[in-house]
Design a protein around this motif. Structure first.
Motif, PDB file in Angstrom:
ATOM      1  N   UNK A  77     -84.251  13.992 -96.204  1.00  0.00           N
ATOM      2  CA  UNK A  77     -85.304  13.902 -95.572  1.00  0.00           C
ATOM      3  C   UNK A  77     -86.229  11.972 -95.611  1.00  0.00           C
ATOM      4  N   UNK A  78     -86.028  12.120 -96.455  1.00  0.00           N
ATOM      5  CA  UNK A  78     -87.181  10.638 -97.296  1.00  0.00           C
ATOM      6  C   UNK A  78     -86.626   9.311 -96.916  1.00  0.00           C
ATOM      7  N   UNK A  79     -85.236   9.511 -97.163  1.00  0.00           N
ATOM      8  CA  UNK A  79     -84.890   7.679 -97.739  1.00  0.00           C
ATOM      9  C   UNK A  79     -83.063   7.706 -96.791  1.00  0.00           C
ATOM     10  N   UNK A  80     -82.731   8.453 -95.862  1.00  0.00           N
ATOM     11  CA  UNK A  80     -81.487   8.279 -95.100  1.00  0.00           C
ATOM     12  C   UNK A  80     -82.104   9.397 -93.645  1.00  0.00           C
ATOM     13  N   UNK A  81     -81.161   9.054 -92.917  1.00  0.00           N
ATOM     14  CA  UNK A  81     -81.380   9.139 -91.370  1.00  0.00           C
ATOM     15  C   UNK A  81     -80.358  10.458 -90.967  1.00  0.00           C
ATOM     16  N   UNK A  82     -79.984  10.929 -91.871  1.00  0.00           N
ATOM     17  CA  UNK A  82     -78.506  12.255 -91.560  1.00  0.00           C
ATOM     18  C   UNK A  82     -79.673  13.540 -91.529  1.00  0.00           C
ATOM     19  N   UNK A 124     -77.612  23.101 -84.236  1.00  0.00           N
ATOM     20  CA  UNK A 124     -78.225  22.459 -84.944  1.00  0.00           C
ATOM     21  C   UNK A 124     -77.907  20.829 -84.238  1.00  0.00           C
ATOM     22  N   UNK A 125     -76.609  20.040 -84.265  1.00  0.00           N
ATOM     23  CA  UNK A 125     -76.427  19.053 -83.754  1.00  0.00           C
ATOM     24  C   UNK A 125     -76.848  18.755 -82.673  1.00  0.00           C
ATOM     25  N   UNK A 126     -77.146  19.658 -82.000  1.00  0.00           N
ATOM     26  CA  UNK A 126     -77.790  18.987 -80.682  1.00  0.00           C
ATOM     27  C   UNK A 126     -79.921  18.860 -81.121  1.00  0.00           C
ATOM     28  N   UNK A 127     -79.611  19.968 -81.909  1.00  0.00           N
ATOM     29  CA  UNK A 127     -81.474  19.267 -82.508  1.00  0.00           C
ATOM     30  C   UNK A 127     -81.610  17.782 -83.043  1.00  0.00           C
ATOM     31  N   UNK A 128     -80.590  17.631 -84.056  1.00  0.00           N
ATOM     32  CA  UNK A 128     -80.630  16.566 -84.632  1.00  0.00           C
ATOM     33  C   UNK A 128     -79.706  15.190 -83.321  1.00  0.00           C
ATOM     34  N   UNK A 129     -79.894  15.158 -82.934  1.00  0.00           N
ATOM     35  CA  UNK A 129     -79.137  14.321 -82.057  1.00  0.00           C
ATOM     36  C   UNK A 129     -81.069  14.278 -81.019  1.00  0.00           C
ATOM     37  N   UNK A 130     -81.916  15.446 -80.712  1.00  0.00           N
ATOM     38  CA  UNK A 130     -83.143  14.920 -79.790  1.00  0.00           C
ATOM     39  C   UNK A 130     -83.922  14.180 -80.897  1.00  0.00           C
ATOM     40  N   UNK A 131     -83.805  14.205 -82.229  1.00  0.00           N
ATOM     41  CA  UNK A 131     -85.034  14.000 -83.384  1.00  0.00           C
ATOM     42  C   UNK A 131     -83.978  12.631 -83.530  1.00  0.00           C
ATOM     43  N   UNK A 132     -82.240  12.130 -83.791  1.00  0.00           N
ATOM     44  CA  UNK A 132     -82.708  11.058 -84.415  1.00  0.00           C
ATOM     45  C   UNK A 132     -82.981   9.590 -82.347  1.00  0.00           C
ATOM     46  N   UNK A 133     -82.939  10.582 -81.257  1.00  0.00           N
ATOM     47  CA  UNK A 133     -82.973  10.005 -80.612  1.00  0.00           C
ATOM     48  C   UNK A 133     -85.024   9.663 -79.849  1.00  0.00           C
ATOM     49  N   UNK A 134     -85.439  10.451 -80.802  1.00  0.00           N
ATOM     50  CA  UNK A 134     -87.206  10.133 -80.885  1.00  0.00           C
ATOM     51  C   UNK A 134     -86.938   9.000 -81.501  1.00  0.00           C
ATOM     52  N   UNK A 135     -86.495   8.877 -83.114  1.00  0.00           N
ATOM     53  CA  UNK A 135     -86.716   7.706 -83.941  1.00  0.00           C
ATOM     54  C   UNK A 135     -86.151   7.135 -82.976  1.00  0.00           C
ATOM     55  N   UNK A 136     -84.937   6.436 -82.793  1.00  0.00           N
ATOM     56  CA  UNK A 136     -84.607   5.724 -81.866  1.00  0.00           C
ATOM     57  C   UNK A 136     -85.719   4.678 -80.605  1.00  0.00           C
ATOM     58  N   UNK A 137     -86.482   5.983 -80.056  1.00  0.00           N
ATOM     59  CA  UNK A 137     -87.583   5.820 -79.204  1.00  0.00           C
ATOM     60  C   UNK A 137     -88.598   5.091 -80.313  1.00  0.00           C
ATOM     61  N   UNK A 138     -88.834   5.856 -81.361  1.00  0.00           N
ATOM     62  CA  UNK A 138     -90.127   4.541 -81.954  1.00  0.00           C
ATOM     63  C   UNK A 138     -90.229   4.016 -82.108  1.00  0.00           C
ATOM     64  N   UNK A 139     -89.179   3.595 -82.501  1.00  0.00           N
ATOM     65  CA  UNK A 139     -88.648   2.480 -83.436  1.00  0.00           C
ATOM     66  C   UNK A 139     -88.792   1.156 -81.778  1.00  0.00           C
ATOM     67  N   UNK A 140     -88.087   1.230 -80.792  1.00  0.00           N
ATOM     68  CA  UNK A 140     -88.387   1.099 -80.065  1.00  0.00           C
ATOM     69  C   UNK A 140     -89.820   0.246 -79.343  1.00  0.00           C
ATOM     70  N   UNK A 141     -90.110   1.806 -79.778  1.00  0.00           N
ATOM     71  CA  UNK A 141     -91.819   1.505 -78.550  1.00  0.00           C
ATOM     72  C   UNK A 141     -92.692   0.919 -80.229  1.00  0.00           C
TER      73      UNK A 141
END
Length: 212
Positions: A77-82, A124-141
């Motif tokens: 949680x603290x050091x990776x995106x897995x 869980x895979x679907x939820x993981x994909x949602x989280x990754x998308x939110x992280x990408x959006x936040x980085x882009x934002x």
């Protein structure tokens, strides 16, 4: 077209029980996914160091000697995106709450059978994909907001005008810029200029009315 969660993914399986590890691998592979296995948390960290970008999800046994699954989850949680889900031999509300507070996207109780594992895995895979998308959006934002004052102001204007959240406002602004084949900061500058003009005209009208 298949959804991201139903396409072939790489799943990291972490359990100190070799029988359980073999069972999980067999079921997950039969479902059309690829797996890599680790018999301990340190071994899992090594696998992640080698292939973090490829790993869609990690299944972590909570109770392992040495570094536990909970300790490993904190590292992920603290050091990776897995993203990760837990496997536990304990079925109680406290364990489930602990899993949730660690950021797990799923929780399964042993003994596990395929009929329970596969739906939980896909969820869980679907939820993981949602989280990754939110992280990408936040980085882009964050990158866009750092690029200029106008983009930040434009996002704020959209949030106020349409009563929406920051991510949605940015996505709408970005999509409009793409559809008009313009840079996002150019669209933002136009929006801010229009708002400033309207505010100026509003002031002029107010002054005119006061003088009558």
């Amino acid at each position: 077209m298949s959804s991201p969660a139903s396409s072939r993914r790489l799943i990291l399986l972490v359990d100190d029980d070799p029988v359980m590890l073999e069972f999980l691998s067999t079921v997950v592979r039969h479902a059309g996914h690829d797996t890599i296995e680790a018999a301990s948390a340190p071994e899992a960290l090594q696998r992640i160091a080698e292939r973090e970008a490829d790993i869609a999800l990690a299944l972590l046994d909570i109770s392992m000697p040495g570094m536990s699954g909970l300790d490993l989850a904190r590292r992920l949680r603290d050091h990776t995106g897995v993203a990760f889900m837990f496997l536990s031999a304990v079925d109680d509300s406290e364990t489930a709450r602990t899993a949730a507070t660690h950021g797990a996207v799923g929780f399964l109780v042993k003994p596990i059978d395929a009929t329970h594992l596969l739906p939980a895995l896909e969820s869980a895979l679907a939820r993981a994909d949602e989280i990754r998308q939110l992280r990408r959006t936040e980085v882009n934002l964050n990158a866009a907001l750092a690029a200029g004052r106008e983009t930040s102001l434009a996002v704020g204007l959209l949030m106020a005008r349409f009563q929406t959240d920051r991510n949605t406002a940015f996505e709408v602004l970005r999509d409009h810029a793409r559809s008009s084949r313009r840079k996002i900061n150019e669209v933002a500058e136009q929006m801010v200029a229009a708002e400033e003009l309207l505010n100026s005209l509003h002031g002029a009208f107010a002054a005119r009315l006061r003088s009558k």
